[in-house]
Write a protein that holds these residues in place. Structure first.
Motif, PDB file in Angstrom:
ATOM      1  N   GLY A 119       0.797  -1.225   0.000  1.00  0.00           N
ATOM      2  CA  GLY A 119       0.000   0.000   0.000  1.00  0.00           C
ATOM      3  C   GLY A 119       0.828   1.272   0.000  1.00  0.00           C
ATOM      4  O   GLY A 119       2.052   1.259  -0.192  1.00  0.00           O
ATOM      5  N   VAL A 120       0.119   2.394   0.239  1.00  0.00           N
ATOM      6  CA  VAL A 120       0.772   3.713   0.142  1.00  0.00           C
ATOM      7  C   VAL A 120       1.817   3.909   1.233  1.00  0.00           C
ATOM      8  O   VAL A 120       2.713   4.744   1.099  1.00  0.00           O
ATOM      9  CB  VAL A 120      -0.284   4.844   0.222  1.00  0.00           C
ATOM     10  N   HIS A 121       1.710   3.163   2.334  1.00  0.00           N
ATOM     11  CA  HIS A 121       2.660   3.330   3.443  1.00  0.00           C
ATOM     12  C   HIS A 121       3.757   2.278   3.430  1.00  0.00           C
ATOM     13  O   HIS A 121       4.459   2.097   4.424  1.00  0.00           O
ATOM     14  CB  HIS A 121       1.916   3.267   4.782  1.00  0.00           C
ATOM     15  N   GLN A 122       3.929   1.591   2.304  1.00  0.00           N
ATOM     16  CA  GLN A 122       4.930   0.536   2.214  1.00  0.00           C
ATOM     17  C   GLN A 122       6.306   1.054   2.644  1.00  0.00           C
ATOM     18  O   GLN A 122       6.762   2.107   2.205  1.00  0.00           O
ATOM     19  CB  GLN A 122       5.001  -0.005   0.789  1.00  0.00           C
ATOM     20  N   GLY A 123       6.940   0.301   3.523  1.00  0.00           N
ATOM     21  CA  GLY A 123       8.268   0.684   3.992  1.00  0.00           C
ATOM     22  C   GLY A 123       8.273   1.561   5.220  1.00  0.00           C
ATOM     23  O   GLY A 123       9.315   1.761   5.848  1.00  0.00           O
ATOM     24  N   LYS A 124       7.082   2.115   5.570  1.00  0.00           N
ATOM     25  CA  LYS A 124       6.995   2.960   6.761  1.00  0.00           C
ATOM     26  C   LYS A 124       6.656   2.110   7.989  1.00  0.00           C
ATOM     27  O   LYS A 124       5.967   1.110   7.889  1.00  0.00           O
ATOM     28  CB  LYS A 124       5.918   4.040   6.579  1.00  0.00           C
ATOM     29  N   MET A 125       7.155   2.564   9.140  1.00  0.00           N
ATOM     30  CA  MET A 125       6.901   1.835  10.378  1.00  0.00           C
ATOM     31  C   MET A 125       5.429   1.974  10.755  1.00  0.00           C
ATOM     32  O   MET A 125       4.829   3.035  10.604  1.00  0.00           O
ATOM     33  CB  MET A 125       7.783   2.368  11.512  1.00  0.00           C
ATOM     34  N   LYS A 126       4.849   0.892  11.240  1.00  0.00           N
ATOM     35  CA  LYS A 126       3.454   0.910  11.663  1.00  0.00           C
ATOM     36  C   LYS A 126       3.289   1.811  12.893  1.00  0.00           C
ATOM     37  O   LYS A 126       4.189   1.904  13.725  1.00  0.00           O
ATOM     38  CB  LYS A 126       2.984  -0.504  11.983  1.00  0.00           C
ATOM     39  N   GLY A 127       2.111   2.433  12.997  1.00  0.00           N
ATOM     40  CA  GLY A 127       1.856   3.423  14.040  1.00  0.00           C
ATOM     41  C   GLY A 127       2.117   2.907  15.445  1.00  0.00           C
ATOM     42  O   GLY A 127       2.741   3.567  16.266  1.00  0.00           O
ATOM     43  N   MET A 128       1.634   1.692  15.749  1.00  0.00           N
ATOM     44  CA  MET A 128       1.798   1.149  17.106  1.00  0.00           C
ATOM     45  C   MET A 128       3.272   0.955  17.442  1.00  0.00           C
ATOM     46  O   MET A 128       3.693   1.146  18.584  1.00  0.00           O
ATOM     47  CB  MET A 128       1.038  -0.175  17.247  1.00  0.00           C
ATOM     48  N   HIS A 129       4.070   0.579  16.438  1.00  0.00           N
ATOM     49  CA  HIS A 129       5.501   0.375  16.684  1.00  0.00           C
ATOM     50  C   HIS A 129       6.251   1.710  16.718  1.00  0.00           C
ATOM     51  O   HIS A 129       7.275   1.831  17.394  1.00  0.00           O
ATOM     52  CB  HIS A 129       6.094  -0.534  15.611  1.00  0.00           C
ATOM     53  N   GLU A 130       5.726   2.676  15.954  1.00  0.00           N
ATOM     54  CA  GLU A 130       6.349   3.999  15.957  1.00  0.00           C
ATOM     55  C   GLU A 130       6.306   4.611  17.357  1.00  0.00           C
ATOM     56  O   GLU A 130       7.254   5.266  17.803  1.00  0.00           O
ATOM     57  CB  GLU A 130       5.605   4.893  14.960  1.00  0.00           C
ATOM     58  N   THR A 131       5.186   4.381  18.059  1.00  0.00           N
ATOM     59  CA  THR A 131       5.066   4.873  19.434  1.00  0.00           C
ATOM     60  C   THR A 131       6.134   4.255  20.324  1.00  0.00           C
ATOM     61  O   THR A 131       6.782   4.942  21.123  1.00  0.00           O
ATOM     62  CB  THR A 131       3.669   4.535  19.994  1.00  0.00           C
ATOM     63  N   THR A 132       6.334   2.950  20.187  1.00  0.00           N
ATOM     64  CA  THR A 132       7.369   2.256  20.975  1.00  0.00           C
ATOM     65  C   THR A 132       8.752   2.768  20.609  1.00  0.00           C
ATOM     66  O   THR A 132       9.611   2.964  21.484  1.00  0.00           O
ATOM     67  CB  THR A 132       7.294   0.736  20.734  1.00  0.00           C
ATOM     68  N   ALA A 133       8.982   2.992  19.307  1.00  0.00           N
ATOM     69  CA  ALA A 133      10.293   3.466  18.853  1.00  0.00           C
ATOM     70  C   ALA A 133      10.615   4.838  19.444  1.00  0.00           C
ATOM     71  O   ALA A 133      11.745   5.100  19.886  1.00  0.00           O
ATOM     72  CB  ALA A 133      10.318   3.536  17.321  1.00  0.00           C
ATOM     73  N   LYS A 134       9.604   5.715  19.476  1.00  0.00           N
ATOM     74  CA  LYS A 134       9.821   7.043  20.051  1.00  0.00           C
ATOM     75  C   LYS A 134      10.102   6.956  21.551  1.00  0.00           C
ATOM     76  O   LYS A 134      10.939   7.682  22.084  1.00  0.00           O
ATOM     77  CB  LYS A 134       8.590   7.926  19.805  1.00  0.00           C
ATOM     78  N   ARG A 135       9.383   6.044  22.215  1.00  0.00           N
ATOM     79  CA  ARG A 135       9.591   5.882  23.654  1.00  0.00           C
ATOM     80  C   ARG A 135      11.010   5.389  23.931  1.00  0.00           C
ATOM     81  O   ARG A 135      11.687   5.852  24.851  1.00  0.00           O
ATOM     82  CB  ARG A 135       8.550   4.909  24.198  1.00  0.00           C
ATOM     83  N   LEU A 136      11.490   4.469  23.115  1.00  0.00           N
ATOM     84  CA  LEU A 136      12.856   3.973  23.266  1.00  0.00           C
ATOM     85  C   LEU A 136      13.867   5.081  23.005  1.00  0.00           C
ATOM     86  O   LEU A 136      14.860   5.227  23.728  1.00  0.00           O
ATOM     87  CB  LEU A 136      13.105   2.813  22.296  1.00  0.00           C
TER      88      LEU A 136
END
Length: 988
Positions: free
Chosen positions: A194-211
């Motif tokens: 889809g249009v977001h191919q290659g982008k991190m999924k929203g739920m994981h993006e939250t974890t990534a920012k927290r880390l």
């Protein structure tokens, strides 16, 4: 023959113990864990056990160590022990955990080089150190634009939590490495189609920012610890951390301490954090089966914010699997119905194997009742009248408690009870800086320190003991703005006061002379403040208050902290003190009054549910039990801390309500308002978890029943004719802008001070940023209209010029420039193909609107960011927004957090153009300059129809009529921290 080491009181008390209690007292050898529910006599068995150890063994009193959590707990335990064993009780080692660690450090200074000779750090010093670190480092996540120090409080709390959990910077680094590896190995991190191919999924993006934030936290943590070493300071939390570290790394020291204590006892063990548990483990590790005794109740583990978790409580069972487990199941406080209701609710937390408590209190006809009231005012009225009924029935007021969830609720309940002549004692932690009468004094001090600052002086004129009448204050402020003179200049000049038509110029000049004299008074800050308290009229003001005793106590707490802050600082000045107080206020660090050790006779007791732990009353009223306040609370976890054992927020809240319920002997009521601020409220979800057959529930119809005179809003004030005439003239002169209207609808006093009286307020960074962007876009489109050139570099150059005009320090100028260049470049790239050349930028409109009744025509005014001319002769109004993009629903006011200000603004512009008659507005566009978190740009188009305009005219009509008649005079916005309502309250 050994002399007996107990008094006859021991035998008398021992005979009264039930079987389980006797087992707890008699089992002297090996590890013992007692699960003691509310009212089961845990403090009694602790002290009797100590007495029994001395009676049955040769153990000297100073070889017994008892640890608890508060100094009041230490005092209570020692008092009981004195009654049982006499003077030897003074030799028993009874400490708080911190007190015990301090004792180790004091006795073995050579093992604590970092602590010995260092000074305990103050909260202000912590803030200063953290701000310094944030300023010096380049952080991506912990240094947001517009609020460089946004995360300071979260950093302070995170570091404290890490220390309580015995996690050093090195341990945190190791944990983060593991967490990063685990995260990067997670399957399905990125969109594959889809249009977001290659982008991190929203739920994981939250974890990534927290880390990522936590990795920056590690940098801050190391720098913070280094700063403490350099400054020879240590944290309160360092006491236990340093003691644990020394005992872990120095076997000789550990052995010396272990040999001193033969028996260990720990009270309220459910409240222990990891560092405290580790201390107990080290002290007990000399023997395979140590004589360690812990008593607690996992159902009452309510101090997770201090590091306490259920894992820490159950850790004891894992460490000593053969420990004797003794549940105390007979309660001597609450009636059976109260215990059964509480048990039915707490069982929903999923912990298995609990045995219900059996009441031995001899209470008959105990009651648990639920009351739903129509409004917040009605709830307060109901509770006050219920308390008055208890007192009329002969209940001692100090046996009645009102329990609320947060400290901030105290003030509203104090007012409610005082209005009905009920004496109360507030025993929750009250921040003196938040008390309205203490804040008046701080406003006065600020005016003295900043005589040349118009905002500070304008606020000082609102202080009731200033001696200046409200109308004269309004006139002085307005004349200063109109004549472009300083407020202080007008205040001290009789001719200027005459120009301002001030009625009592002598009072104004006397105030000015006092302020100048105070500003020049020599001496230390505490001395100067003492003079101001006495000579300003403030002391008389608070002594005449119905809250005189409470205010004197708070003032004592304030002056005590001022003395602490000024110790050893010869250059400590009033401005320096105010800077400190500003930091305390900004970071919610309280200056608290001493809480009385014993309750006041004849006073109903008000406190938080947390503060009620360990106390008991005949009757308990638990208030404001709405969902989202008790349970369902939304919390944001900014960091991924490896503290472990985090229980669910709802379980924490459920246990807190359990504690509150079980404070009552005879009766407990829970109440809530079904509506607040025009929105419906639901009761806490925990009420549904209670055994409904045991509850008495009642819905009180209407908003003002049960003490209707208290529930009603105050009657409209009698505003003097001169006040009304002056303010009406100002209203006709100023008219209404859409900002003024929005301000009035959100808070009438925000409008009054910002748009009518126009007290000068320092602009925020967000406002300055918006101004810089607006100015750059205005000049760019003017240039584009003239020469037709679309050049991004021209826009960015104009923006950089605009930024340099903003009154900001160099570092913030750089941050603002970087932010704007990034946003404007993205905006230009996205929308340049849509640019319209025929435009008007910064188009001003002034027109009039005829309203109903006798009200004269009202001036309406506004400045439109941009007007674009469309091919059919109509226009599009464009309004730039520099904040985060909003959804269409939020813009329309269809969400809980938005009231439709943006949509009202666009409709207002349509009304302006319609009344002016020059241009016909086809549509309007909100143009968001900032991309969203996914770097996507947003615009929203609206075609405001006549129905929208008609609805707006009705809003304008209602607001104008209220402003003209001053019918809003006794209304406030109910926001706890509204500075405008605070100014109004100072005048009352």
């Amino acid at each position: 023959m050994r002399a007996p080491r107990t008094t006859p009181a021991f035998s008398q008390l021992y005979r009264k113990l039930n079987t389980a209690q006797k087992q707890a007292v008699d089992t002297l050898d090996g590890p013992v864990m007692v699960v003691a529910g509310p009212g089961t006599g845990k403090t009694q068995i602790l002290t009797l056990r100590i007495a029994h150890i001395l009676k049955e063994t040769d153990t000297p009193p100073d070889a017994i160590l008892a640890l608890t959590f508060t100094e009041s707990g230490v005092t209570a335990m020692r008092k009981r022990l004195v009654r049982i064993i006499g003077s030897e009780a003074y030799r028993v080692g009874i400490f708080t955990f911190h007190g015990f660690c301090n004792e180790i450090i004091r006795r073995y200074p050579e093992d604590f080089e970092r602590i010995i000779g260092a000074e305990p750090t103050t909260d202000i010093e912590k803030i200063d150190i953290l701000r310094n670190i944030i300023t010096k480092h380049t952080f991506v996540h912990l240094k947001p634009f517009g609020d460089t120090f946004y995360y300071i409080n979260d950093l302070r709390q995170a570091i404290s939590e890490l220390k309580r959990e015995n996690i050093s910077p090195d341990k945190l680094e190791a944990a983060l490495r593991d967490a990063r590896k685990t995260f990067e190995a997670t399957e399905g991190l990125y969109h594959e189609k889809g249009v977001h191919q290659g982008k991190m999924k929203g739920m994981h993006e939250t974890t990534a920012k927290r880390l990522a934030r936590t990795e920056e936290l590690l940098v801050v943590y190391r720098a913070y610890q280094e700063a403490l070493r350099e400054k020879r300071l240590y944290d309160f939390d360092d006491m236990i951390v340093e003691a644990v570290s020394a005992l872990e790394n120095n076997p000789e020291l550990l052995l010396r301490v272990q040999e001193e204590y033969h028996y260990l006892l720990a009270d309220e063990h459910q409240d222990a954090n990891t560092a405290q548990n580790r201390l107990l483990e080290l002290l007990a590790s000399f023997h395979e089966r140590p004589n360690i005794f812990v008593v607690g109740d996992e159902k009452q583990a309510i101090f997770r914010f201090q590091g306490a978790t259920l894992d820490n409580f159950f850790y004891f069972k894992k460490l000593y699997p053969d420990a004797v487990l003794i549940p105390l199941t007979e309660g001597y406080r609450s009636g059976q119905k109260i215990l059964d209701v509480s048990h039915s609710m707490i069982q929903k937390d999923g912990v298995e194997g609990r045995v219900p408590l059996t009441s031995k209190a001899g209470v008959m006809h105990d009651l648990v009742s639920i009351h739903a009231l129509g409004s917040v005012e009605a709830e307060r009225a109901f509770v006050v009248e219920s308390v008055r009924a208890h007192i009329a029935d002969g209940v001692e007021p100090s046996e009645i408690a009102v329990l609320y969830r947060t400290n901030g609720e105290a003030e509203q309940w104090v007012r409610a009870f005082e209005d009905r002549g009920v004496f109360v004692s507030v025993e929750s932690e009250q921040n003196a800086l938040k008390d309205p009468d203490i804040r008046k004094f701080l406003v006065y001090l600020t005016g003295i320190a900043r005589l040349g600052d118009d905002t500070s002086m304008s606020e000082l004129l609102h202080v009731p003991f200033s001696g200046v009448e409200p109308l004269d204050a309004y006139k002085i402020i307005h004349h200063a703005r109109r004549s472009r003179r300083a407020v202080a200049e007008i205040l001290g000049n009789r001719n200027l006061l005459s120009e301002a038509q001030v009625e009592k110029p002598d009072a104004a000049m006397a105030l000015y002379e006092r302020l100048v004299r105070f500003a020049k008074t020599p001496g230390s800050v505490p001395t100067v403040i003492g003079d101001i308290i006495r000579d300003s009229g403030y002391l008389v003001h608070i002594l005449n208050s119905s809250r005189a005793v409470e205010l004197i106590e708070k003032l004592a707490g304030f002056t005590r902290d001022v003395e602490k802050l000024s110790i050893g600082q010869a250059d400590y000045t009033l401005p320096k003190l105010l800077a400190h107080l500003l930091l305390l206020d900004e970071y919610r660090i309280p200056i608290t009054k001493e809480i009385r050790a014993a309750p006041r006779k004849g006073a109903v007791r008000l406190m938080t549910a947390h503060k009620s732990k360990g106390l008991e009353f005949d009757y308990v009223h638990i208030v404001n039990v709405v969902d989202g306040h008790w349970g369902g609370r939304r919390t944001r976890e900014y960091f991924a801390l490896p503290t472990g054992g985090v229980d669910g927020d709802d379980n924490d809240e459920r246990r807190l309500l359990y504690v509150a319920l079980t404070r009552a002997r005879v009766g407990v009521s829970l109440s809530y308002a079904m509506e607040k601020d025009g929105k419906g409220c639901l009761p806490t979800r925990f009420i549904e978890e209670m055994d409904q057959a045991l509850l008495s529930s009642e819905v009180h119809e209407g908003k003002h029943d049960h003490g209707a005179d208290l529930a009603r809003k105050p009657a409209q004030a009698q505003v003097s004719l001169p006040d009304k005439v002056f303010l009406n003239e100002l209203f006709l002169e100023q008219g209404l802008s859409v900002t003024a209207l929005n301000n009035y609808l959100s808070c009438p006093w925000r409008y009054f001070y910002s748009n009518l009286i126009r007290i000068p307020m320092a602009p925020t960074n967000a406002l300055l940023y918006g101004n810089a962007v607006d100015r750059a876009l205005k000049r760019f489109f003017e240039k584009y209209r003239d020469d037709g050139a679309k050049d991004m570099e021209v826009l960015l150059s104009l923006y950089r010029e605009s930024v340099l005009r903003q009154p900001l320090p160099g570092e913030e100028i750089v941050a603002m420039e970087k932010r704007g260049v990034e946003h404007l470049a993205a905006w230009f790239s996205e929308w340049q193909h849509t640019f319209v050349r025929e435009t008007l930028s910064g188009y001003s409109v002034r027109t009039e609107l005829s309203l109903q009744g006798d009200l004269p025509k009202v001036l309406l005014r506004g400045e439109l960011d941009k007007v674009e001319f469309l091919p059919d002769g109509s226009v599009r109004v464009v309004d730039y927004k520099t904040g985060k993009p909003k959804s269409r629903n939020a813009i329309m006011g269809n969400t809980k957090t938005d009231d439709g200000e943006y949509f009202r603004q666009l409709t207002f512009y349509k009304l302006l153009l319609s009344l002016e008659g020059k241009y016909r507005m086809h549509d309007a566009m909100l143009d968001f300059i900032q991309p969203d978190e996914r770097k996507k740009m947003h615009r929203e188009m609206f075609q405001n129809d006549e129905l929208d305009v008609d609805a707006l005219i009705k809003e304008i009509d209602t607001a104008a009529q209220e402003i003209w008649s001053l019918s809003f005079w006794e209304r406030t916005c109910e926001e706890d921290d509204c500075r405008y309502c605070s100014l109004r309250k100072m005048m009352q």
